[in-house]
Design an enzyme around this catalytic site. Structure first.
Site, PDB file in Angstrom:
ATOM      1  CE  LYS A   1       0.882   1.524   4.097  1.00 48.08           C
ATOM      2  NZ  LYS A   1       2.039   2.775   4.814  1.00 48.08           N
TER       3      LYS A   1
ATOM      4  N   PRO B   1       9.483  -4.436  -0.487  1.00 44.33           N
ATOM      5  CG  PRO B   1      10.494  -2.787  -1.476  1.00 44.33           C
ATOM      6  CD  PRO B   1       9.679  -2.518  -1.422  1.00 44.33           C
TER       7      PRO B   1
ATOM      8  CB  ALA C   1       9.494   0.548   1.866  1.00 44.85           C
ATOM      9  N   GLY C   2       7.517   1.591   4.126  1.00 43.61           N
ATOM     10  CA  GLY C   2       5.936   2.180   5.322  1.00 43.61           C
ATOM     11  C   GLY C   2       5.091   2.112   3.595  1.00 43.61           C
ATOM     12  CG  LEU C   3       6.228   0.729   0.017  1.00 41.43           C
ATOM     13  CD1 LEU C   3       7.537  -0.764  -0.183  1.00 41.43           C
ATOM     14  CD2 LEU C   3       5.545   1.116  -0.553  1.00 41.43           C
ATOM     15  N   GLY C   4       3.323  -1.044   4.191  1.00 45.59           N
ATOM     16  CA  GLY C   4       2.854  -1.956   5.030  1.00 45.59           C
ATOM     17  C   GLY C   4       2.974  -3.920   4.328  1.00 45.59           C
TER      18      GLY C   4
ATOM     19  CB  SER D   1       0.162  -4.920   7.179  1.00 42.59           C
ATOM     20  OG  SER D   1       0.734  -3.893   8.324  1.00 42.59           O
TER      21      SER D   1
ATOM     22  CG  ASP E   1      -0.720   0.496   8.084  1.00 45.89           C
ATOM     23  OD1 ASP E   1      -1.733   1.474   8.846  1.00 45.89           O
ATOM     24  OD2 ASP E   1       0.545   0.501   7.601  1.00 45.89           O
TER      25      ASP E   1
HETATM   26  O1  C5P Z   1       0.738  -0.801  14.677  1.00 45.05           O
HETATM   27  P1  C5P Z   1       1.783  -1.119  14.412  1.00 45.05           P
HETATM   28  O2  C5P Z   1       2.693  -2.752  15.320  1.00 45.05           O
HETATM   29  O3  C5P Z   1       2.070  -1.453  13.263  1.00 45.05           O
HETATM   30  O4  C5P Z   1       2.676   0.222  15.128  1.00 45.05           O
HETATM   31  C1  C5P Z   1       3.780  -0.151  14.858  1.00 45.05           C
HETATM   32  C2  C5P Z   1       4.905   1.143  15.761  1.00 45.05           C
HETATM   33  O5  C5P Z   1       4.665   2.555  15.015  1.00 45.05           O
HETATM   34  C3  C5P Z   1       3.733   1.336  17.118  1.00 45.05           C
HETATM   35  O6  C5P Z   1       4.699   0.319  18.382  1.00 45.05           O
HETATM   36  C4  C5P Z   1       3.577   2.871  17.782  1.00 45.05           C
HETATM   37  O7  C5P Z   1       5.339   2.602  17.817  1.00 45.05           O
HETATM   38  C5  C5P Z   1       4.275   3.366  16.348  1.00 45.05           C
HETATM   39  N1  C5P Z   1       2.591   3.594  16.027  1.00 45.05           N
HETATM   40  C6  C5P Z   1       1.277   4.830  16.482  1.00 45.05           C
HETATM   41  N2  C5P Z   1       0.288   5.166  16.066  1.00 45.05           N
HETATM   42  C7  C5P Z   1      -0.540   4.581  15.447  1.00 45.05           C
HETATM   43  C8  C5P Z   1       0.376   3.834  14.916  1.00 45.05           C
HETATM   44  C9  C5P Z   1       1.868   3.143  15.101  1.00 45.05           C
HETATM   45  O8  C5P Z   1       2.706   5.692  17.210  1.00 45.05           O
HETATM   46  N3  C5P Z   1      -1.318   5.172  13.909  1.00 45.05           N
END
Ligand code: C5P
Length: 281
Positions: free
Chosen positions: A6, A91, A94-97, A100, A133
């Site tokens: 994504k 990758p 990279a912010g590409l999920g 997830s 995500d």
């Molecule tokens: O939910 P996820 O495990 O993907 O998030 C990774 C890290 O990103 C979390 O541990 C948190 O530190 C941060 N995060 C956040 N706020 C969000 C999503 C993620 O602070 N809405």
């Protein structure tokens, strides 16, 4: 199973929450860069995980393994086993999920393989416990995410969008970006963008690309700046970091514009440039 990546076309941070997470408004779109997963029943009752990328963790810190254990636990049938093969192309960091998306694909596939029979919403709810995500990947190609990003509402996409993605070799830790982020006092609204898309006006995207995490991601990852400048020198709209980086993209009005821009970018950044479009409805 194909698990798409994504990109975030819009991401605003509204507040820091007591549980440490941040309250977000984000617009995500799935793109045609895929990991692939294969699932097979495992008579021994074990969850076995195999991956072609040695840097991907194998244990319960892996989102695929965690998803398999979570759904098995949720239905209280510890004798269910599966062998799972993951071919990694998206990758990481990279912010590409990618992680997830792999998690969502795992929940979807094991629900079928093990004849669990859960509806999509229940799978997405369990996915939200695995990562913010994950629920989005049950609502592709385009959706708004609120809350931690896990409260997802689909948004219509009148036509496919084209983009060029550039991923530096260095990744960024999402947690670190959120830890360093100054929470803004004034917020940009996602509403005009969503209203434009609901009217079928895909061009709204070009004017309203925004990511609050971008400047913090740039501070943490010096590789972003030169690629960002190179993308800026093309005819693409943006550029913008996706998620917490380090990937970034520019929007193109057609596939051929995207290919032309990518050819120039590849001269400087070989192996880091992808020509993509949003996935089908
Ligand atoms: O939910 P996820 O495990 O993907 O998030 C990774 C890290 O990103 C979390 O541990 C948190 O530190 C941060 N995060 C956040 N706020 C969000 C999503 C993620 O602070 N809405």
């Amino acid at each position: 199973m194909w698990a798409p990546a994504k990109v975030n076309l819009f991401l605003e941070v509204l507040a820091k929450r007591r549980d440490g997470y941040h309250e977000l408004e984000t617009l995500m779109v799935a793109v045609d860069l895929y990991d692939t997963l294969v699932f097979q029943e495992e008579p021994s009752g074990e969850i076995q995980f195999h991956c072609d990328d040695a840097t991907v963790p194998r244990g319960s810190e892996n989102l695929v393994v965690r998803s398999a254990l979570a759904i098995r636990q949720a239905v209280s049938r510890q004798n269910l086993g599966a062998s799972i093969w993951l071919q990694k192309r998206i990758p990481t960091r990279a912010g590409l999920g990618g992680g997830s998306s792999d998690a969502a694909a795992t929940l979807w596939a094991l629900n079928e393989l093990w004849h669990i029979g859960w509806p999509v919403d229940q799978l997405a709810q369990l996915g939200a416990q695995i990562g913010s995500d994950v629920p989005f990947f049950f609502h592709t190609p385009m959706a708004v995410g609120r809350g931690r990003g896990e409260r997802v509402e689909p948004v219509p996409l009148a036509q496919r969008i084209h983009l060029v993605l550039v991923c530096p070799p260095e990744g960024v830790s999402t947690r670190e970006v959120f830890e360093r982020l100054p929470v803004p006092r004034r917020h940009r609204s996602i509403e005009p963008l969503v209203r434009g898309l609901e009217k079928g006006n895909v061009r709204t995207l070009e004017e309203r690309l925004f990511n609050r995490l971008e400047s913090t991601a740039r501070q943490l990852c010096p590789s972003i700046a030169p690629r960002h400048e190179a993308l800026q020198a093309t005819k693409l709209a943006g550029p913008l970091v996706t998620g917490s980086g380090s990937g970034m993209f520019g929007l193109a009005r057609s596939r051929s514009v995207a290919i032309q821009a990518a050819m120039r970018l590849r001269e400087r950044f070989p192996g880091q440039v992808h020509v993509l479009r949003s996935t089908a409805q």
